[in-house]
Design a protein around this motif. Structure first.
Motif, PDB file in Angstrom:
ATOM      1  N   LYS A  23       0.690  -1.242  -0.055  1.00 21.66           N
ATOM      2  CA  LYS A  23       0.032  -0.116  -0.312  1.00 21.66           C
ATOM      3  C   LYS A  23       0.930   1.305  -0.563  1.00 21.66           C
ATOM      4  O   LYS A  23       0.247   2.459  -0.849  1.00 21.66           O
ATOM      5  CB  LYS A  23      -1.105   0.414   0.692  1.00 21.66           C
ATOM      6  CG  LYS A  23      -1.982   1.547   1.458  1.00 21.66           C
ATOM      7  CD  LYS A  23      -2.646   1.371   2.558  1.00 21.66           C
ATOM      8  CE  LYS A  23      -3.969   0.341   2.676  1.00 21.66           C
ATOM      9  NZ  LYS A  23      -4.273   0.830   4.085  1.00 21.66           N
ATOM     10  N   GLU A  35      -5.289   4.973  -0.088  1.00 20.75           N
ATOM     11  CA  GLU A  35      -6.452   4.432   0.632  1.00 20.75           C
ATOM     12  C   GLU A  35      -8.117   4.344   0.218  1.00 20.75           C
ATOM     13  O   GLU A  35      -8.505   3.810   1.160  1.00 20.75           O
ATOM     14  CB  GLU A  35      -6.252   5.970   1.632  1.00 20.75           C
ATOM     15  CG  GLU A  35      -5.279   5.290   2.516  1.00 20.75           C
ATOM     16  CD  GLU A  35      -5.140   5.253   2.982  1.00 20.75           C
ATOM     17  OE1 GLU A  35      -6.055   4.513   3.699  1.00 20.75           O
ATOM     18  OE2 GLU A  35      -3.789   4.869   4.383  1.00 20.75           O
ATOM     19  N   THR A  38     -10.740  -0.981  -1.772  1.00 20.18           N
ATOM     20  CA  THR A  38     -11.469  -1.274  -0.824  1.00 20.18           C
ATOM     21  C   THR A  38     -11.885  -2.656  -1.687  1.00 20.18           C
ATOM     22  O   THR A  38     -11.550  -2.994  -3.091  1.00 20.18           O
ATOM     23  CB  THR A  38     -11.980  -1.262  -0.100  1.00 20.18           C
ATOM     24  OG1 THR A  38     -13.514  -0.347  -0.753  1.00 20.18           O
ATOM     25  CG2 THR A  38     -11.731   0.569   1.014  1.00 20.18           C
ATOM     26  N   SER A  39     -12.197  -3.421  -1.140  1.00 22.60           N
ATOM     27  CA  SER A  39     -13.581  -4.756  -1.343  1.00 22.60           C
ATOM     28  C   SER A  39     -14.640  -4.112  -2.291  1.00 22.60           C
ATOM     29  O   SER A  39     -15.321  -4.932  -2.923  1.00 22.60           O
ATOM     30  CB  SER A  39     -13.564  -5.809  -0.434  1.00 22.60           C
ATOM     31  OG  SER A  39     -14.157  -4.578   0.561  1.00 22.60           O
ATOM     32  N   LYS A  62      -8.668  -3.952  -5.355  1.00 22.37           N
ATOM     33  CA  LYS A  62      -8.463  -4.721  -3.451  1.00 22.37           C
ATOM     34  C   LYS A  62      -8.288  -6.848  -4.303  1.00 22.37           C
ATOM     35  O   LYS A  62      -9.190  -6.829  -4.616  1.00 22.37           O
ATOM     36  CB  LYS A  62      -9.172  -4.586  -3.038  1.00 22.37           C
ATOM     37  CG  LYS A  62      -8.697  -4.901  -1.776  1.00 22.37           C
ATOM     38  CD  LYS A  62      -7.352  -4.204  -0.774  1.00 22.37           C
ATOM     39  CE  LYS A  62      -6.615  -4.393   0.204  1.00 22.37           C
ATOM     40  NZ  LYS A  62      -5.983  -5.600   0.637  1.00 22.37           N
TER      41      LYS A  62
END
Length: 296
Positions: A23, A35, A38-39, A62
Motif C-alpha cells: 500500500k 486508501e 477496498t473490497s 483490492k
C-alpha cells in the motif's frame, strides 16, 4: 450495450502487487489515493514521469491481502519494469497474472442485478470470487468482471449473458472521448493531466506526494491547462499520426493516436474549444472534426 450482453477484452493485462509494504509503495508512486481501494471500491490511476508526463494508466483493485492492477496488456512488462525501478528496498513483489485473468464488460443494468446497493463510479462488489466494478472514469462504460480465465465462460453462462463484439465497447469509449488503445503513443509526449486524468477521476489532488505531483498540481491549481486529448472524426482522406490540425491557418492540434480510434492533442483555449467543434478542419491532407466530450 444491452442488459444481457457481455464483451470479453483479450487486450487487458494484470499485475498482482503484494507484500507488507504494497500500500505505501503504491501510494508514493501513483496519482490516485490507494486508501480508497477496498473490497467495495476500485480506482482509476496512473504513473507519470517526475516532470508529470504521461506513462501508464490502469485500474487498482483490492485482491484479498494484495492489489491487482488492470492495464493495457501490451504495457504489462514495461509497468513491472518501472515498478521494480522504484522498488529499492520496499517489501513488495510484482507478479504478471495476464494469462490467468480476463476482463468482461457488462451493462450497469446487469451490475444492478448482482448488487444494486451502490451504483457510483468505482463501486465494487463480487460475483462468486470475481470482483465486479463500475468503471471509475465514466459509468456509461458499464461495469467490469475480473474473472480467472478458466472460470470466465462459466460466469457468463450463470449470468445468462451473450457475447457481443468488443468494437461496441470501444466505439462507446471513443464517443465518450476516452482513449483505450495504443496508449503507448502518448507515453512521455504529453502531461498526464492533458490526457484528462483529472476529469476521469484518475488524480487525487488532496493526497500526498506522488511521482510527477509538483507539475501536475501547478498546472491544475494555476489554471494553466491549455491542451487536452480529444477524439477526432475523419471526414475525408486518411488521418495519420503526427498530422497537424489547423483552424484559420493556425495550428491548434496534433494527431497523437491515428488508428483504430483517432485522438489529438488539441488547444482548448485561444481559440475556445467551442469554436473548433462541429467545424471541418484541415488535418495534414485530410479533413476532420474535433469531437467535444460531454464532460468538458
Amino acid at each position: 450495450m444491452e442488459k444481457n450482453e457481455v464483451i470479453i477484452l483479450e487486450d487487458r493485462g494484470f499485475i498482482q502487487i503484494k507484500g507488507s509494504e504494497a500500500k505505501d509503495f503504491l501510494q508514493n508512486i501513483v496519482t490516485n489515493d490507494i486508501e480508497k481501494v477496498t473490497s467495495d471500491s476500485t480506482v482509476f490511476s496512473s504513473i507519470l514521469t517526475p516532470q508529470g508526463k504521461y506513462l501508464f494508466e490502469f485500474f487498482v483493485l483490492k485482491l484479498k491481502d494484495s492489489y491487482l492492477v488492470e492495464c493495457e496488456k501490451k504495457s504489462t512488462t514495461a509497468i513491472i519494469k518501472l515498478l521494480n525501478f522504484y522498488k529499492l528496498r520496499s517489501k513488495v513483489d510484482f507478479i504478471d497474472l495476464s494469462e490467468k485473468y480476463a476482463t468482461a464488460i457488462i451493462s450497469l443494468e446487469k451490475f444492478k442485478e448482482i448488487n444494486g446497493s451502490n451504483l457510483s463510479k468505482g463501486s465494487t462488489t463480487s460475483y462468486g470470487e470475481d470482483p465486479v466494478y463500475i468503471d471509475p472514469r465514466n459509468e456509461k462504460l458499464g461495469a467490469k468482471i475480473i474473472s480467472k480465465l478458466e472460470n470466465i465462460h462459466l460466469t457468463i453462462k450463470k449470468l445468462n449473458l451473450k457475447i457481443a463484439d468488443k468494437e461496441k465497447y470501444y466505439n462507446k469509449s471513443f464517443e465518450l472521448g476516452i482513449p483505450q488503445i495504443n496508449l503507448d503513443k502518448l507515453k512521455e509526449k504529453i502531461f498526464g493531466i492533458e490526457n484528462n486524468l483529472d476529469e476521469l477521476n484518475g488524480i487525487d489532488f488532496k493526497k500526498g506526494c506522488y511521482v510527477g505531483q509538483e507539475n501536475t498540481s501547478r498546472i491544475k491549481l494555476r489554471n494553466k491547462l491549455r491542451r487536452r486529448i480529444l477524439p477526432v472524426k475523419e471526414i475525408a482522406g486518411e488521418i495519420l499520426e503526427n498530422d497537424i490540425i489547423k483552424y484559420k491557418n493556425s495550428e491548434i492540434g496534433k494527431i497523437m493516436i491515428d488508428k483504430p480510434y483517432s485522438f489529438a492533442l488539441v488547444k482548448v483555449v485561444q481559440p475556445d474549444l467551442k469554436e473548433l467543434t462541429n467545424t471541418e478542419l484541415m488535418c495534414g491532407k485530410s479533413k476532420v472534426k474535433i469531437l467535444k466530450p460531454e464532460w468538458i
